[in-house]
Design a protein around this motif. Structure first.
Motif, PDB file in Angstrom:
ATOM      1  N   UNK A  75       0.828  -1.210   0.000  1.00 34.57           N
ATOM      2  CA  UNK A  75       0.000   0.000   0.000  1.00 34.57           C
ATOM      3  C   UNK A  75       0.856   1.250   0.000  1.00 34.57           C
ATOM      4  N   UNK A  89      -1.666   4.016  -1.850  1.00 36.07           N
ATOM      5  CA  UNK A  89      -2.912   3.921  -1.087  1.00 36.07           C
ATOM      6  C   UNK A  89      -2.675   4.427   0.333  1.00 36.07           C
ATOM      7  N   UNK A 103      -2.010   7.249  -6.037  1.00 39.63           N
ATOM      8  CA  UNK A 103      -2.304   6.049  -6.815  1.00 39.63           C
ATOM      9  C   UNK A 103      -2.334   6.298  -8.319  1.00 39.63           C
ATOM     10  N   UNK A 132       0.171   4.394 -10.912  1.00 41.96           N
ATOM     11  CA  UNK A 132      -0.308   3.547 -11.998  1.00 41.96           C
ATOM     12  C   UNK A 132       0.212   4.055 -13.333  1.00 41.96           C
ATOM     13  N   UNK A 179      -1.180  -3.472  -9.487  1.00 46.23           N
ATOM     14  CA  UNK A 179      -1.237  -4.406  -8.364  1.00 46.23           C
ATOM     15  C   UNK A 179      -2.519  -5.221  -8.383  1.00 46.23           C
ATOM     16  N   UNK A 191      -5.032  -7.462  -5.321  1.00 39.83           N
ATOM     17  CA  UNK A 191      -5.337  -7.357  -3.891  1.00 39.83           C
ATOM     18  C   UNK A 191      -5.394  -8.746  -3.251  1.00 39.83           C
ATOM     19  N   UNK A 214     -10.570  -7.755  -5.138  1.00 39.80           N
ATOM     20  CA  UNK A 214     -11.386  -6.539  -5.241  1.00 39.80           C
ATOM     21  C   UNK A 214     -11.686  -6.260  -6.690  1.00 39.80           C
ATOM     22  N   UNK A 215     -12.658  -6.988  -7.226  1.00 41.63           N
ATOM     23  CA  UNK A 215     -13.067  -6.728  -8.605  1.00 41.63           C
ATOM     24  C   UNK A 215     -14.269  -5.798  -8.589  1.00 41.63           C
ATOM     25  N   UNK A 216     -14.631  -5.298  -9.771  1.00 37.96           N
ATOM     26  CA  UNK A 216     -15.863  -4.523  -9.898  1.00 37.96           C
ATOM     27  C   UNK A 216     -16.961  -5.535 -10.195  1.00 37.96           C
ATOM     28  N   UNK A 221     -18.574 -11.089 -10.849  1.00 36.66           N
ATOM     29  CA  UNK A 221     -18.888 -11.817  -9.617  1.00 36.66           C
ATOM     30  C   UNK A 221     -19.357 -13.241  -9.878  1.00 36.66           C
ATOM     31  N   UNK A 240      -6.589  -7.344 -15.258  1.00 39.76           N
ATOM     32  CA  UNK A 240      -6.949  -5.938 -15.056  1.00 39.76           C
ATOM     33  C   UNK A 240      -5.695  -5.116 -14.745  1.00 39.76           C
ATOM     34  N   UNK A 259      -7.547  -6.745   5.260  1.00 37.89           N
ATOM     35  CA  UNK A 259      -6.531  -5.704   5.133  1.00 37.89           C
ATOM     36  C   UNK A 259      -6.880  -4.408   5.829  1.00 37.89           C
ATOM     37  N   UNK A 260      -8.055  -3.927   5.572  1.00 36.95           N
ATOM     38  CA  UNK A 260      -8.341  -2.579   6.050  1.00 36.95           C
ATOM     39  C   UNK A 260      -9.665  -2.469   6.772  1.00 36.95           C
ATOM     40  N   UNK A 290      -6.378   5.679   5.611  1.00 35.63           N
ATOM     41  CA  UNK A 290      -6.396   5.305   4.212  1.00 35.63           C
ATOM     42  C   UNK A 290      -6.602   6.513   3.343  1.00 35.63           C
ATOM     43  N   UNK A 318      -8.108   7.345  -0.270  1.00 34.91           N
ATOM     44  CA  UNK A 318      -8.746   6.821  -1.466  1.00 34.91           C
ATOM     45  C   UNK A 318      -9.084   7.947  -2.418  1.00 34.91           C
ATOM     46  N   UNK A 361     -18.544   0.525  -7.473  1.00 38.57           N
ATOM     47  CA  UNK A 361     -18.379  -0.878  -7.116  1.00 38.57           C
ATOM     48  C   UNK A 361     -17.312  -1.084  -6.042  1.00 38.57           C
ATOM     49  N   UNK A 362     -16.180  -0.436  -6.194  1.00 39.65           N
ATOM     50  CA  UNK A 362     -15.103  -0.597  -5.218  1.00 39.65           C
ATOM     51  C   UNK A 362     -14.149   0.578  -5.358  1.00 39.65           C
ATOM     52  N   UNK A 363     -14.326   1.540  -4.476  1.00 41.75           N
ATOM     53  CA  UNK A 363     -13.577   2.775  -4.632  1.00 41.75           C
ATOM     54  C   UNK A 363     -12.069   2.559  -4.501  1.00 41.75           C
ATOM     55  N   UNK A 364     -11.681   1.669  -3.599  1.00 42.41           N
ATOM     56  CA  UNK A 364     -10.256   1.452  -3.380  1.00 42.41           C
ATOM     57  C   UNK A 364      -9.601   0.826  -4.611  1.00 42.41           C
ATOM     58  N   UNK A 365     -10.279  -0.188  -5.155  1.00 40.86           N
ATOM     59  CA  UNK A 365      -9.729  -0.820  -6.355  1.00 40.86           C
ATOM     60  C   UNK A 365      -9.701   0.173  -7.504  1.00 40.86           C
ATOM     61  N   UNK A 402      -9.378   3.363  -7.323  1.00 40.30           N
ATOM     62  CA  UNK A 402      -8.262   4.269  -7.073  1.00 40.30           C
ATOM     63  C   UNK A 402      -6.948   3.624  -7.494  1.00 40.30           C
ATOM     64  N   UNK A 403      -6.809   2.361  -7.146  1.00 38.00           N
ATOM     65  CA  UNK A 403      -5.571   1.666  -7.496  1.00 38.00           C
ATOM     66  C   UNK A 403      -5.421   1.520  -9.008  1.00 38.00           C
ATOM     67  N   UNK A 404      -6.522   1.554  -9.752  1.00 34.04           N
ATOM     68  CA  UNK A 404      -6.438   1.495 -11.209  1.00 34.04           C
ATOM     69  C   UNK A 404      -6.089   2.860 -11.793  1.00 34.04           C
ATOM     70  N   UNK A 405      -5.902   3.857 -10.933  1.00 33.74           N
ATOM     71  CA  UNK A 405      -5.507   5.177 -11.406  1.00 33.74           C
ATOM     72  C   UNK A 405      -6.666   6.121 -11.625  1.00 33.74           C
TER      73      UNK A 405
END
Ligand SMILES: Nc1ncnc2c1ncn2[C@@H]1O[C@H](COP(=O)(O)OP(=O)(O)OP(=O)(O)O)[C@@H](O)[C@H]1O
Ligand SMILES: [Mg+2]
Lengths: 289, 559
Positions: A61, A66, A85, A89, A95, A97, A101-103, A163, A177, A277-278, A286, A288, B416-420, B422-425
């Motif tokens: 992180x 992060x 972040x 990138x 990275x 997780x 942590x997918x959408x 999912x 991804x 993790x968090x 954190x 974000x 869907x996932x703010x942290x992910x 963010x990590x994607x830029x």
């Protein structure tokens, strides 16, 4: 603590790809990462191991922005890497997780296309206008994402929802991804956690294939066989500090490592932290945004 | 629910019930024309009898499909029996509501003529038979065949026209009894089409041809069916409400930000338009701006307001953001209340608002005057209806294109996932602010039309909660009830949430309570809204989903 000599992959530049210097992360009184130095050379696969709660994920992180490290510096590809972040990138670090942590409600293909966010530029107006440039970019993104899905073995599953994928497939999708952002360095956080031996072997092959494309890999893993098969070099993290670093065989044989994992006879075992993790921790730490 | 009996008997019951249901609307149900719609004539269905007839036809069609009548089976690709059941419930509920309403409003069951009793029994037979038939839901519904282009487009147009007809009927019912009979029929009827697989087939065809034009064309038909302005005015209000709900859907549905003060942006647009409208109540005594300039101004000012409110708040998450936006919404209302020259600078004329806003004149077309188009006279409200359709078309266009792009994917990823994400830029704050600003400016656009349509802009039109839309609570409810992240969801939600309070005025005192109850029931049984998101369709597509699960999803994807 001295840093062992960096193994340079043959035929590449002089500076290492990633260079973390005295990276420190404190949460209140707890020092989760304590002055860790680590380098990853171009085209290398480096392993990061250590008992639960050693600070491995926290270190990731810190590298990816992060978290903003309390102290220390991260250099990437010859330049300082700011702890943001988006910039990380864009610079070429991607990275996955530890806890996937997918959408979840996007399709598999869309997940990968989101990974290309920093490599595409279309804004709101061009999305509404849909000129030729926009359409070319979309076409490229779609075809590139399709190729990546083939590469990780998810070809033909692009239109499913993320999912609905099996667990192993979800981990592979996370890798696809991450690769979509065209990284030079890929950070994998326990890519085989929860996998059966067959899937673990497939992931091993996948990581090899990634390296064969010239992408360096830094991987956190608990599966020692995986580490032994893959890594050029292994660093051991114990209670936030780097214990030793070296060739996989040497590290595995080292008494101190065995001790760290099993606990010395007269020592209390290191505090175990099995939490997410968090999720259970201080949200203020954190970033974000 | 199924009833146990031999299939022979069940079939006979269904057939008899269907035949009698079709016959009964042609008989007199009551003796006096005092009941709305005149149900006293033999041989001529009137009022709610028409609803019984239509639902009876629907049930008959699915019964024929269930009995394997050649050709008809194709109308229920996913299985006819469950569709038949839903259709029979449509007939049952609507007929019983009508018969009960006759008995209650006219003061006793003696007022029900034999025809009414026959209808009540007929639909009961039909529903019993339908629920006793064996389920024939297809394990995996067959893939739809592709028809020639012209046929598919024609089909879609017919479907949209039929939907428009149903909606028009709902809008133009002029008694609570009729509307009460209409609502369950429409609900169960839609459910029947959905479980039959018809809705899915239609949306497949729809996706192939992008026939938004067909939908728009069907909507254009409405003013041609109206002789007076009475119902067109209702339709106009629904369209304003729907336009704003669609804008809010960007913020809530795509990005997942809970905005409880959205109506403030509608108000910003309305006040901007009012100020430059040339109204004598406006602080600026100027010649009216041309509408295109007013529209741009409204969008611009609302955008600015969106950015000003969004910049400090969008770093907050979840509940915090909801509370802060709620506060800003109220601040807007209180501010325009106070900008009256006494409590604050003179700008908005305080609680009296800006009245007597003149009608829009766009390129020489006066929206206040009647015009004759194709031999049909278009009154003031019909003119605005056309303009509002154009506004909705713009919003849908922007929504669809933005939603399916790099920007839209970033929004959904953040949801869907703010942290992910963010990590994607993805820069979360930037993209949230973009969505907030876009949503605000679309609401502002709707607001400019609203000010002219209602000829005024007053603070009390822009509350957090009220008994009539649009207000922030109803807007959010329209999005959530209708289906977040979809285009048709907020449209359906807005229509329902406007019509229900309007038609049941006698509920006035209990409206907020009923509204709250409805929301709770909805969240308990159908959290994804009336029109489910694409994800539910995809689940249905998914090969990995077993037949049983697919049925489950199909059961959910209804109404
Ligand atoms: N945001 C945070 N706030 C407070 N403490 C934290 C935070 N993140 C991590 N920690 C603490 O830092 C320590 C290291 O945690 P980390 O998740 O990095 O371990 P890890 O090596 O990845 O372990 P595992 O193998 O279980 O994944 C733990 O004691 C954890 O509780
Ligand atoms: Mg970890």
């Amino acid at each position: 603590m001295s840093t062992p000599p960096v193994l340079e992959a043959p035929g590449t530049g002089t500076s290492p790809l990633l260079e973390a210097r005295r990276v420190t992360m404190r949460f209140g009184g707890l020092t989760a990462v304590d002055g860790v130095d680590l380098t990853v050379g171009r085209g290398q696969i480096v392993g990061l191991i250590g008992p639960n709660g050693a600070g491995k994920t926290t270190f990731f992180n810190c590298l990816t922005g992060l978290y903003v490290p309390t102290d220390g510096e991260v250099r990437f590809d010859g330049a300082a890497l700011p702890p943001r972040p988006a910039k990380v990138t864009r610079a070429g670090v991607a990275r996955t997780f530890q806890n996937i942590r997918l959408f979840a409600n996007m399709t598999v293909l869309e997940n990968v296309i989101v990974g290309r966010h920093t490599r595409t530029t279309a804004g709101l107006l061009s999305a509404i206008g849909r000129g030729p440039r926009y359409r070319r970019e979309e076409r490229e993104s779609h075809s590139r994402a399709g190729e990546l899905l083939e590469f990780v073995g998810l070809g033909g599953q692009g239109n499913q929802l993320a999912r609905n994928l099996s667990y192993g497939a979800q981990r592979r999708l996370e890798i696809a991804r991450a690769l979509a952002s065209e990284p030079k360095l890929l950070l994998l956080d326990e890519p085989t956690a929860g996998m059966n031996p067959q899937e673990t072997r497939e992931t091993e092959e996948l990581v090899h294939a990634v390296r064969d494309q010239g992408i360096a890999v830094l991987v956190i893993e608990h599966d020692m066989r995986f580490i032994m098969n893959l890594c050029d070099r292994v660093a051991v993290l114990v209670q936030g500090s780097k214990l030793i670093e070296g060739a996989p065989g040497d590290v595995q044989a080292d008494e101190r490592v065995v001790e760290a994992y099993l606990g010395a006879p007269d020592d209390e075992p290191p505090p175990l932290d099995e939490g997410d993790e968090a999720a259970t921790r201080d949200p203020n730490q954190e970033r974000t945004a | 629910m199924t009833i146990k009996m031999s299939s022979r008997v069940a079939q006979a019951l269904t057939a008899t019930g269907a035949a009698l249901t079709l016959a009964s609307p042609f008989l007199a149900w009551t003796w006096t024309a005092a009941y709305p719609g005149n149900l006293t004539l033999n041989g001529y269905p009137g009022g709610s009898q028409v609803v019984t007839l239509v639902t009876g036809l629907l049930a008959t069609m699915f019964a024929a499909a269930a009995f394997g009548v050649p050709g008809v089976r194709r109308l229920a690709p996913a299985g006819a029996v469950r569709a038949l059941r839903a259709a029979s419930l449509a007939a049952l509920t609507t007929t019983w509501v009508t018969v009960a309403a006759i008995a209650i409003t006219l003061g006793g069951a003696v007022n029900v003529e034999p025809g009414g009793w026959l209808a009540a029994v007929a639909v009961l037979l039909l529903a019993t038979g339908a629920h006793a038939l064996a389920d024939d839901t297809a394990e995996s519904p067959p893939k739809g065949v592709r028809l020639p282009w012209a046929v598919e487009v024609a089909l879609i147009t017919v479907v949209f026209l039929a939907a428009m007809f149903v909606l028009t009927y709902g809008i133009t019912t002029d008694s609570a009894e009729d509307f009460l009979a209409f609502l369950p029929a429409a609900g169960f009827g839609a459910r029947a089409l959905s479980v039959a697989g018809v809705t899915r087939r239609i949306s497949e065809i729809n996706a192939r041809h992008r026939v938004a034009v067909a939908a728009l064309a069907s909507a254009l038909v409405f003013p041609f069916t109206q002789t007076g302005d009475q119902y067109t005015a209702i339709a106009d209000n629904i369209l304003v409400f729907a336009a704003v709900a669609l804008g809010l859907n960007i913020v809530v549905g795509l990005v997942g930000l809970l905005d409880l003060g959205y109506v403030a942006f509608l108000g910003t647009g309305a006040y901007s338009a009012a100020l430059v409208s040339g109204s004598t109540f406006s602080t600026f005594h100027i010649a009216p701006w041309p509408f295109w300039a007013t529209a741009l101004l409204g969008m611009g000012v609302s955008l600015l307001a969106g950015l000003i409110i969004g910049a400090p708040t969008l770093r907050l998450h979840g509940d915090y953001l909801a509370i802060v936006t709620l506060g800003f919404g109220e601040i807007f209302r209180i501010t325009v209340n106070n900008l009256d020259g006494t409590s604050g600078p003179s700008l908005t004329n305080g609680p009296n608002g800006i009245n007597a806003i003149p009608d829009i004149e766009l390129f020489g077309f006066d929206f206040g005057a009647p015009h004759t188009i194709l031999g049909v006279s278009f009154g003031r409200f019909a003119n605005y209806y056309l303009l509002l359709l154009a506004v909705i078309a713009v919003i849908v266009f922007v929504y669809a294109r933005a939603g399916d792009s790099r920007v839209g994917r970033a929004w959904i990823a953040l949801r869907e996932d703010e942290k992910a994400a963010t990590a994607m830029g993805i820069e979360g704050f930037r993209f949230k602010l973009l969505a907030f600003g876009l949503g605000a400016s679309l609401a502002g656009l709707a607001g400019t039309v609203m000010a002219h349509l209602q000829t005024n802009a007053v603070p009390d039109n822009y509350k957090f909660a009220d008994t009539a839309p649009p207000n922030s609570a109803f807007l959010l409810a329209a999005v959530v009830l209708g289906g977040m992240g979809t285009i048709s969801g907020p449209l359906v939600g807005a229509a329902l949430l406007y019509l229900i309070p309007a038609k049941f005025e006698f509920f006035n005192r209990y409206q907020m309570m009923l509204f709250g109850l409805a929301l709770i029931v909805m969240m308990r049984f159908r959290p994804e809204g009336l029109v489910p998101d694409r994800k539910h369709q995809l689940e249905f597509h998914d090969e990995q989903v077993s037949g049983a699960e697919a049925r489950q999803v199909a059961a959910e994807a209804t109404v």
